[in-house]
Design a protein around this motif. Structure first.
Motif, short mmCIF file in Angstrom:
data_model
loop_
_atom_site.label_atom_id
_atom_site.label_comp_id
_atom_site.label_asym_id
_atom_site.label_seq_id
_atom_site.Cartn_x
_atom_site.Cartn_y
_atom_site.Cartn_z
N LYS A 85 -7.09 -24.90 -27.42
CA LYS A 85 -8.17 -24.53 -26.50
C LYS A 85 -8.77 -23.17 -26.89
CE LYS A 85 -8.87 -23.48 -21.64
NZ LYS A 85 -8.20 -23.34 -20.34
N GLU A 86 -7.90 -22.20 -27.17
CA GLU A 86 -8.39 -20.87 -27.52
C GLU A 86 -9.04 -20.84 -28.90
OE1 GLU A 86 -5.61 -17.73 -26.73
OE2 GLU A 86 -5.11 -18.57 -24.78
N GLU A 88 -10.66 -23.39 -30.28
CA GLU A 88 -11.97 -24.02 -30.11
C GLU A 88 -12.96 -23.06 -29.45
OE1 GLU A 88 -11.08 -27.63 -28.03
OE2 GLU A 88 -10.33 -28.60 -29.84
N ALA A 89 -12.51 -22.30 -28.45
CA ALA A 89 -13.39 -21.33 -27.79
C ALA A 89 -13.80 -20.24 -28.77
CB ALA A 89 -12.68 -20.72 -26.58
N TYR A 90 -12.88 -19.80 -29.62
CA TYR A 90 -13.19 -18.76 -30.61
C TYR A 90 -14.26 -19.26 -31.58
CZ TYR A 90 -12.67 -15.53 -34.49
OH TYR A 90 -12.93 -14.63 -35.48
N LYS A 92 -16.38 -21.72 -31.15
CA LYS A 92 -17.66 -21.94 -30.46
C LYS A 92 -18.41 -20.63 -30.27
CE LYS A 92 -19.64 -24.38 -26.58
NZ LYS A 92 -19.40 -25.24 -25.44
N LYS A 93 -17.67 -19.57 -29.96
CA LYS A 93 -18.28 -18.26 -29.77
C LYS A 93 -18.87 -17.73 -31.07
CE LYS A 93 -17.24 -13.65 -28.03
NZ LYS A 93 -16.22 -12.76 -27.48
#
Length: 108
Positions: A85-86, A88-90, A92-93
């Motif tokens: 999850k982290e 993927e968020a990284y 995406k950012k």
């Protein structure tokens, strides 16, 4: 508190099961035990962003996407809760940077 957890037998059982997955080294490093690999060193939550950057960086490097980035961290012997999850968020950012590096890689 821990005394409250131990009073509830179900919670105490869950605590024992989860804690058996972890080991503390003589140097004070926390490791997660998994069946398919050597021990995975736990990354402190405050260090996750820096760690993801180090795994992800590189001039025209692999710049893996979320799932691949989490797998790369695991294959290098590291673990933290919510890795995928982290990661993927990284990604995406930092998606625009990734696209530029992918384009650079194709041009070589």
């Amino acid at each position: 508190s821990r005394s409250q957890i131990l009073e509830d037998k179900k919670e105490a059982h869950k605590f024992r099961l989860k804690s058996s997955r972890f080991r503390l080294s003589a140097e004070g490093h926390l490791y997660r035990r998994v069946l398919t690999r050597p021990l995975l060193r736990c990354v402190h939550p405050s260090q996750v962003k820096d760690f993801l950057y180090k795994v992800h960086k590189g001039v025209c490097g692999s710049h893996a996407w979320g799932r691949s980035l989490a797998h790369k961290a695991t294959s290098q012997g590291f673990f933290w809760p919510h890795m995928q999850k982290e990661a993927e968020a990284y990604v995406k950012k930092h998606e625009n940077v990734v696209k530029i590096h992918l384009q650079c890689a194709r041009e070589q």
